[in-house]
Design a protein around this motif. Sequence first.
Motif, short mmCIF file in Angstrom:
data_model
loop_
_atom_site.label_atom_id
_atom_site.label_comp_id
_atom_site.label_asym_id
_atom_site.label_seq_id
_atom_site.Cartn_x
_atom_site.Cartn_y
_atom_site.Cartn_z
N ASN A 135 0.85 -1.20 0.00
CA ASN A 135 0.00 0.00 0.00
C ASN A 135 0.88 1.24 0.00
O ASN A 135 1.94 1.25 0.62
CB ASN A 135 -0.86 0.06 1.28
N PRO A 194 0.39 5.71 0.25
CA PRO A 194 -0.64 6.71 0.59
C PRO A 194 -1.47 7.12 -0.62
O PRO A 194 -2.66 7.40 -0.50
CB PRO A 194 0.17 7.89 1.13
N LYS A 195 -0.86 7.12 -1.78
CA LYS A 195 -1.61 7.58 -2.94
C LYS A 195 -2.74 6.63 -3.35
O LYS A 195 -3.63 6.99 -4.10
CB LYS A 195 -0.67 7.83 -4.12
N ASP A 196 -2.68 5.38 -2.86
CA ASP A 196 -3.73 4.42 -3.20
C ASP A 196 -4.97 4.58 -2.34
O ASP A 196 -6.05 4.12 -2.70
CB ASP A 196 -3.24 2.98 -2.99
N LEU A 197 -4.79 5.13 -1.17
CA LEU A 197 -5.86 5.03 -0.18
C LEU A 197 -6.93 6.09 -0.40
O LEU A 197 -6.65 7.18 -0.88
CB LEU A 197 -5.27 5.14 1.23
N PRO A 198 -8.14 5.74 -0.06
CA PRO A 198 -9.24 6.68 -0.30
C PRO A 198 -9.14 7.92 0.57
O PRO A 198 -8.46 7.95 1.59
CB PRO A 198 -10.48 5.86 0.07
#
Lengths: 721, 721
Positions: free
Chosen positions: B707, B709-713
């Motif tokens: 994961n 940070p750019k992936d997280l909603p």
Amino acid sequence: MEGKNLFFLVSIILLLIFTFLNLPSPLSHTTDQLFDCTTYSPWCSSKKPFFLRQPENSKNHYADFPNHPLDPLTIGEIQKVKKIVNSIAEFRIKGCVLHSVVLEEPEKEVVLNWRKGHRLPPRKAAVVARALGVVHVLSVDIETGRVTRRETGSYSGYPILTIEDMITATSAPLASSDFNRSIIQRGVDLADLACLPISTGWYGKIEEKRRVIKVQCYTLKDTINFYMRPIEGLTVLLDLDTQQVIEIIDEGKSIPIPKAANTDYRFSRIKKNTQKINLLKPISIEQPNGPSFTIENNHLVKWANWEFHLKPDPRAGVIISRAMVQDPDTGKMRNVMYKGFTSELFVPYMDPSDAWYFKTYMDAGEYGFGLQAMPLDPLNDCPRNAYYMDGVFVAADGTPYVRSNMICVFERYAGDIGWRHAECPITGLPIREVRPKVTLVVRMAASVANYDYIVDWEFQNDGLIRPKVGLSGILMVKGSPYVNMNQVNQNEYLYGTLLSENIIGVIHDHYVTFHLDMDIDGPSNNSFVKVNLQKEMTSSGESPRRSYLKAVRNVAKTEKDAQIKLKLYDPSEFHVINSNKKSRVGNPVGYKVVPGGTAASLLDHDDPPQKRAAFTNNQIWVTPYNESEQWAAGLFVYQSQGDDTLAVWSDRDRAIENKDIVLWYTLGFHHIPCQEDFPIMPTVSSSFEIKPVNFFESNPILNIPPNSPKDLPICKAAASA
Amino acid sequence: MEGKNLFFLVSIILLLIFTFLNLPSPLSHTTDQLFDCTTYSPWCSSKKPFFLRQPENSKNHYADFPNHPLDPLTIGEIQKVKKIVNSIAEFRIKGCVLHSVVLEEPEKEVVLNWRKGHRLPPRKAAVVARALGVVHVLSVDIETGRVTRRETGSYSGYPILTIEDMITATSAPLASSDFNRSIIQRGVDLADLACLPISTGWYGKIEEKRRVIKVQCYTLKDTINFYMRPIEGLTVLLDLDTQQVIEIIDEGKSIPIPKAANTDYRFSRIKKNTQKINLLKPISIEQPNGPSFTIENNHLVKWANWEFHLKPDPRAGVIISRAMVQDPDTGKMRNVMYKGFTSELFVPYMDPSDAWYFKTYMDAGEYGFGLQAMPLDPLNDCPRNAYYMDGVFVAADGTPYVRSNMICVFERYAGDIGWRHAECPITGLPIREVRPKVTLVVRMAASVANYDYIVDWEFQNDGLIRPKVGLSGILMVKGSPYVNMNQVNQNEYLYGTLLSENIIGVIHDHYVTFHLDMDIDGPSNNSFVKVNLQKEMTSSGESPRRSYLKAVRNVAKTEKDAQIKLKLYDPSEFHVINSNKKSRVGNPVGYKVVPGGTAASLLDHDDPPQKRAAFTNNQIWVTPYNESEQWAAGLFVYQSQGDDTLAVWSDRDRAIENKDIVLWYTLGFHHIPCQEDFPIMPTVSSSFEIKPVNFFESNPILNIPPNSPKDLPICKAAASA
């Protein structure tokens, strides 16, 4: 804060940081003509500054002060302890080493009587120091600056390795030309060498009367996963104190070093698109209103109906103390567990050959389960909603250092169900009541060289505590001449599985023994009850049924009554009850341990490693509370001879009825490696439960609300997605 | 779609809906002078329209058509089957009942050879019909309209109860004045009566040669949790076909009916703020980009490296078929499991007294595990990111009906770790690689009267499948004269725990037996291998170690070699391998079953319920594939005598080496109730694993990304929060 004070404080902090960062390394590296570790090897140079380095972006702990009797030593306190110990002449000498500096917890009664707002009981440090080969156990009163107790160990074994011990050992063999020659002969560049310090155990011979360690090496060439490139059969026996090579066993020269190909596991190095697994879309546990727990003064966790003290520990890793749960009927906090922690591990490998027989690790007492717990990786080790806690540990010279992000705490919603009931077509009533299950997890991950142990303490609002151990990381493998099983003679036994060309994953076990100081509604009058389910035959004519299971309660009188080997066909529940307290309808209030992850050690009881790890002879033990009985393998585990284990204590067969008692539970794993474990292992987990049984008058989560759409967050994809 | 066609289609659908909603109820309620069930009782009136009612907001299934050979029968197909069966004179008679109408799955080979785009193999229905007391098993060819096979059962036992059987039974006792009088004498208003149909089992006497059922009743007065208000000791034996009361056992008149207080568990009725548990802040699994799985044509689930066919089944609940996993090296889909489902349950209560001895439920074969699976509660039974699947089942008169939201499918992220490794202070290398664990869950929840069984099939992208059973719902309790344990004579045994005043939670077991038709790389040449870990002593002088564990492989030749009782001190791994296929380095490719939730049935093997449930005599069995051996307790379980169980089949001791084989695993639970189970039980779960072992060449999830940070909603609190 006033400007002047602030300036003063900042100055002090800066000064402290500067001092700390420039502390001389307590290590002096041995070099020799063949190899300058500090110059050439990424291996050596990577380690030196590592653990004393102030981590980036870490919290400032210089201003920490204790708020609770169980709070760990602060940096300031550790510095005082160092000064106090150094003030004693015999510890001021060169070569004096501090193996352990931790809080000496106040007596249980003092802690139980302490309330917020009270003055803290005297802060003391428990120090294990070694000077001139003698081990001293000191009790240091931090306020008065006095050493109030001083003993020299009476049992076999040495204290926990210092990190300096371990690191020094990994380069010490390079002082031996024989060693270096053998490495070069095997075609390995000395600059690629990666060596591991392996605890020797105790086998009654060479390990006697001096601290020794075995060192085995790997090559880092073309891979960071050097564990997959063993230099098989080369074992160096070192004197840990003199760093002298005692013996080099140099066998297996014909065994090739396995290839580096396909061993790197770093995302940055994995060829993208080599496989077509669908990439998963982002998924996350989200709490836009923030977490529901608070951590008071950095250590006191309060969540839902739970409250407990949480601290990092260099040996145990994580210590949970004073776990209390709120009674839904009275609103009062009730004692459940005074202290819970991983007391010891035992990891015997199942290969009796020269280079392997001694691999019977006891990771807590030998290496320090907490010392090996590295900073957690946010978003991956723990979800985004996690809180992180640092550990403050102590180097061999008494210098404090920070292990940042060593523990995380987070709320977990996994889509599971706390309780539910729907009426079915039989009744047809329009009822469907379901409650989501949300839990609180405390996590650490210890990387004891190759293996990674993920230890979770999960708390449920129905009163259940679930300790869980996950195993991941990298196998300890053995070099082999074989590249395919068709080369192996049918009569030859490999002690493991051929995982890849020239690599055998050796069979091994893992045992993790938990110390669970249960205090059901307080420390006194606790008893251990075996509720045995027995097949009962009906008498003739009594019933159309011939048999049923009958629950028969047996209260353990003494320790031997509570030495439990689990039996599938002779099942029991295992309760700790407060014999003085009954529920409204007259059941004794209690908690039960619900076994899981059961694997039993099958080694011979007279086998030296099993004697040292005799605490794994049973899955459950119960001992009367004794503050000196914390560590299942004894206080000094390194090269211990098994004379101070849980098994020895328990065999005293002391009374345990209506007492303050401690329950010990061992999670076990047999591990026959398989190819899926190469080059890094998917996590395998096991857990057990500590669960209320007639502790509450009724279901304590009857009134938790269901989720409704209005509660749920509104989320959109991250901008870059 | 063109306007004209659309109009035509909508008209047909509306017509169908109208017809369906106005179908005459197949039930005719018995009334008598004392009690008119349909007028007075919320109990009776609630049930009648219940299961035939078209659920609100449900999907329209009238236009469904099959896309895959294993797709369940559609509404249209069921209507055709009804017509075909009705065209046969002997089934047109009044009183003819269809106990089961499901797809007759094509032969395995046909399914395995079928590819998307191929014509479907002939669609057939397997019909169990009963007319004039004779049970007929029909094979109905839906296209040709012909009955191609017709047998009458040769084993003991009757087919699964119809829901009409169950519902009729619950009001039938009211036709008896004796019964009604007894109820009134106990102070219960007939309008408050809630009665349950309880399968009688078989005890060799009165159950012979007619379909009978026992009915026991409760009062709904002042609580919807009538289960906590038993009218103890009153048992009515009914003839299921004539609804005649055969016998009324009326004991326990002196036992008071427990109070209603504190039994309601509905959120709307729980007094708020009666307890001070901190309310948790909203928490949710979020996937703003949507799920990563697709469900093709409503049944073919594709997620990550997995593909499988999923369907609801009235008896099994959920059937997973054609589970295949993608090989990361070749990209090819590889067969793992042809079919997996909960084949049978066994729930014996441990009380041999008159009103309890017969309670030895087999929920799949007696009641229909799928028939009892009620609509899941979105946001609570399954997280927000779940997809829901409906079941289409068949009433006793052949009418199809929809059980909406019976199964959910969702991705699960619980904050767990797929794999990890950090380098530790010993090596000091700056490495920390961690991968989050995301899994796919298929869930249903069956409410078999009081108990709720939550069945999960969890798929991991490392190739692991984890079947999991959660138990929640409400205990089956026994009325008792006691309100406190201090009233109970020491020699008296209660068969359970006093949970609240006058309520005993009776001890019972749960066994859930899974049929796992493993096809490791195809159906042929599969073998079952026991990899036994044995203590091996070293010979004198061989090693400082005295002992180690040696893995010894034993290939099972015949069924008896594979009748496995688990032993903690004689452990084994249990592999299903493809003997014809080896990994690159020569290991047989396979999957292993990793036991969990182990509890063994201790009932006497000659006890009638244990004979009928002899499939629980071992934890693992392996049989050669035989399409007629699907149901561990036999095809006809109701009042069966145990002559058609897995144990009987296995005792034939057929060859199982290098064959198409089926593995059976039983999850077990002993349940000694405790006060926390009152008035509704926090979920207890157990699971086992089906796990690749040398199936892949190496870790199949090496290349999943961490994961970042750019992936997280990006989430914010719901407006109202």
